[in-house]
Motif scaffolding. Structure first.
Motif, PDB file in Angstrom:
ATOM      1  N   ALA A   1       0.791  -1.244  -0.031  1.00  0.00           N
ATOM      2  CA  ALA A   1       0.056   0.249   0.175  1.00  0.00           C
ATOM      3  C   ALA A   1       0.796   1.288  -0.255  1.00  0.00           C
ATOM      4  N   VAL A   2       1.940   1.194   0.929  1.00  0.00           N
ATOM      5  CA  VAL A   2       2.834   2.309   0.658  1.00  0.00           C
ATOM      6  C   VAL A   2       3.558   2.476  -0.570  1.00  0.00           C
ATOM      7  N   LEU A   3       3.927   1.320  -1.226  1.00  0.00           N
ATOM      8  CA  LEU A   3       4.586   1.534  -2.455  1.00  0.00           C
ATOM      9  C   LEU A   3       3.894   2.092  -3.468  1.00  0.00           C
ATOM     10  N   PHE A   4       2.388   1.684  -3.490  1.00  0.00           N
ATOM     11  CA  PHE A   4       1.522   2.365  -4.532  1.00  0.00           C
ATOM     12  C   PHE A   4       0.900   3.546  -4.308  1.00  0.00           C
ATOM     13  N   SER A   5       1.283   4.188  -2.990  1.00  0.00           N
ATOM     14  CA  SER A   5       0.780   5.462  -2.735  1.00  0.00           C
ATOM     15  C   SER A   5       1.409   6.469  -3.379  1.00  0.00           C
ATOM     16  N   PHE A   6       2.783   6.044  -3.794  1.00  0.00           N
ATOM     17  CA  PHE A   6       3.623   6.892  -4.677  1.00  0.00           C
ATOM     18  C   PHE A   6       3.052   7.392  -5.723  1.00  0.00           C
ATOM     19  N   HIS A   7       1.908   6.494  -6.574  1.00  0.00           N
ATOM     20  CA  HIS A   7       1.364   6.564  -7.732  1.00  0.00           C
ATOM     21  C   HIS A   7       0.487   7.991  -7.615  1.00  0.00           C
ATOM     22  N   MET A   8       0.005   8.446  -6.413  1.00  0.00           N
ATOM     23  CA  MET A   8      -0.923   9.678  -6.278  1.00  0.00           C
ATOM     24  C   MET A   8      -0.253  10.733  -6.747  1.00  0.00           C
ATOM     25  N   ASN A   9      -0.847  11.648  -7.769  1.00  0.00           N
ATOM     26  CA  ASN A   9      -0.534  12.882  -8.104  1.00  0.00           C
ATOM     27  C   ASN A   9       0.771  12.771  -9.014  1.00  0.00           C
ATOM     28  N   VAL A  10       1.185  11.432  -9.534  1.00  0.00           N
ATOM     29  CA  VAL A  10       2.308  11.355 -10.495  1.00  0.00           C
ATOM     30  C   VAL A  10       1.747  11.344 -11.832  1.00  0.00           C
TER      31      VAL A  10
END
Length: 322
Positions: free
Chosen positions: A161-170
């Motif tokens: 979940a933390v790993l894919f949270s970096f997709h936000m606003n990219v």
């Protein structure tokens, strides 16, 4: 279809195109049949194992409960990839929208981490079973068993979940995912801007999980070997019991690591053809889930006896009806 130039940010709804396999004309149905057979083997093998464990009360023990969790993990990985791959072979469909792409990548990464954390919990269970046999049931209580299994899943889900949270606003500037299925890195490779934090976190997470699980398994098996050599003087069958208890777990772990290494090595050689790289990536999803039920069924006498018992009961019922 080509990836867009830097700065031309895509707007939702985003539809990606998976690079997939380069399928020769007329070979799609045959490849669909192969993928279908592989998926049916995974479903049948893992389905039989989980049904037998649920139906046979003699198998309601910690080791077999953990095998059920491993089965669920295997089904998660295979189901996240193979149905869409079969559709690609049959219809040539390569498009996938943004949310399904994220869901597929999340499932694949969760499978990759959860199988390691579950194997780590299984190593702890085997250590207690061999090294502390008289205290095993007082240590590995039902509450502790379910807590350990829940922790294995929670660690995997939280890390991914933390790993894919970096997709936000990219912002994304490309549509072509150069892989046969979606993953964190294959999607972020389409970003308009560099994503160093995601890269650092992903590498650190992968290294930490792999190293941590390896340390747990190595410690457990060193202690198991030490205990078996000490007990050999009073019980000549202790080596055989330890082997029957630990061999399936160790084989499953080694099999997973081999599949992972094959993928890593194939990605390090750009000259390797697209189909070869994709084939090795699919092996990571197919081979462990397909072989794990066979490994546990062949080595575990209790599970093998349970399968034969359930099968004989079903045959008798069919014969009785006729």
């Amino acid at each position: 279809m080509e990836n867009l130039t830097m700065g031309a940010s895509l707007k939702q709804p985003i539809v990606f195109e998976l690079e997939g396999f380069d399928v020769p004309p007329g070979q799609g149905p045959f490849l669909f049949f192969l993928a279908l057979c592989a998926y049916m083997v995974v479903l049948l093998g893992n389905g039989v194992v989980i049904c037998v464990i649920v139906m046979d009360r003699n198998l309601h023990r910690p080791m077999f409960v953990m095998i059920c969790h491993l089965v669920v993990c295997d089904l998660l990985g295979a189901t996240a990839v193979l149905p869409r791959l079969m559709m690609h072979f049959l219809t040539g469909q390569k498009n996938i929208s943004y949310l399904p792409a994220i869901a597929q990548g999340f499932s694949v990464h969760t499978y990759g981490v959860a199988i390691q954390t579950i194997l780590g919990v299984m190593a702890y269970d085997r250590y207690i079973a061999v090294c502390e046999p008289l205290r095993y049931h007082s240590i590995m209580t039902a509450a502790r068993l379910h807590s350990c299994c829940a922790l294995a899943w929670m660690v995997a889900l939280l890390l991914i979940a933390v790993l894919f949270s970096f997709h936000m606003n990219v912002p994304l500037c490309g549509r072509i995912i150069q892989h046969v299925y979606c993953s964190n890195r294959s999607i972020l490779n389409l970003a308009c801007v560099p994503t160093p934090i995601s890269n650092i976190y992903g590498l650190s997470m992968s290294w930490s999980v792999s190293t941590g699980v390896f340390v747990i398994i190595a410690f457990s098996y060193i202690r198991i070997l030490s205990a078996s050599f000490k007990k050999r003087q009073t019980d000549s069958s202790v080596h055989r019991k330890a082997f029957q208890t630990c061999a399936p777990h160790l084989v499953v772990y080694v099999l997973y690591q081999i599949a992972s290494v094959i993928i890593i090595v194939s990605l390090r050689f750009p000259s390797v053809s697209q189909n070869i790289r994709n084939f090795f990536s699919i092996l990571f999803i197919i081979i462990p889930p397909a072989l794990n039920p066979i490994i546990y069924g062949l080595v575990s006498k209790d599970l093998r006896a349970g399968i034969l018992k359930i099968f004989s009961i079903q045959v008798m019922r069919v014969c009785h009806k006729q």
